[in-house]
Design an enzyme around this catalytic site. Structure first.
Site, PDB file in Angstrom:
ATOM      1  N   ALA A   2      -9.596   3.558   3.714  1.00  0.00           N
ATOM      2  CA  ALA A   2      -9.806   5.221   3.629  1.00  0.00           C
ATOM      3  C   ALA A   2     -11.061   5.409   2.848  1.00  0.00           C
ATOM      4  CB  ALA A   2      -8.509   5.606   2.863  1.00  0.00           C
ATOM      5  N   HIS A  13       0.817  -1.189  -0.142  1.00  0.00           N
ATOM      6  CA  HIS A  13       0.029   0.305   0.120  1.00  0.00           C
ATOM      7  C   HIS A  13       0.779   1.213   0.122  1.00  0.00           C
ATOM      8  CE1 HIS A  13      -3.897  -1.752   0.800  1.00  0.00           C
ATOM      9  NE2 HIS A  13      -3.301  -2.639   1.626  1.00  0.00           N
TER      10      HIS A  13
END
Length: 169
Positions: free
Chosen positions: A121, A66
């Site tokens: 997110a 990520h």
């Protein structure tokens, strides 16, 4: 892609698609080996079970694929980079002050825990992600890892749904 198309892929192609969703090779191989799935729910359940039965090194492998919150993905497949960018939409419109505080918090988190700050997110503003980061920085490592693992599980689920035409198959 439909679930039928997913089930019909060669193992290597399936594992590559699953790796895009999670970033963990062992998880991708285990989920792929469980095919065929009768419906999306079976796939999602298998994904969750295999994720929970992995260990620290596997989880850290997934985290390492990520980008930091507030940064653009520069590695991985086109799909994985696009998913990461879309997931972090809230961070892309942050004020300069929030971006600076997020970058500092990201460094502090990595220094404390040894892996990047993982948060699902999607749907969160930069301010929300920053507040969660600051809150989670207070955790002890033994408390934080399960939180990060759960956040990764949520990210993976959303990506599996995107992979399967919104999870409707």
């Amino acid at each position: 892609m439909t679930l039928a198309e997913f089930n019909a892929l060669p193992s290597a192609a399936t594992e590559a698609r699953l790796f895009d969703c999670c970033g963990c090779a062992r998880w991708a191989a285990r989920v792929s080996a469980q095919r065929p799935f009768a419906n999306a729910r079976e796939l999602f359940d298998a994904a969750d079970i295999h994720w929970k039965n992995l260990g620290r090194e596997d989880w850290l492998e997934a985290f390492s694929h990520h980008p930091q919150i507030g940064e653009k993905a520069d590695t991985g497949s086109v799909s994985a980079r696009q998913w990461a960018q879309g997931e972090q939409t809230g961070a892309s419109v942050a004020t300069q002050d929030v971006k600076i505080r997020m970058a500092r918090g990201n460094r502090a988190y990595f220094d404390k825990f040894g892996y990047i700050y993982i948060v699902c997110a999607t749907g969160k503003s930069a301010e929300e992600m920053l507040a969660l980061l600051e809150q989670r920085l207070q955790n002890k490592p033994g408390r934080e890892l399960p939180i990060a693992v759960e956040q990764q599980r949520q990210i993976t689920r959303l990506r599996l749904e995107k992979l399967l035409d919104g999870g409707q198959t």
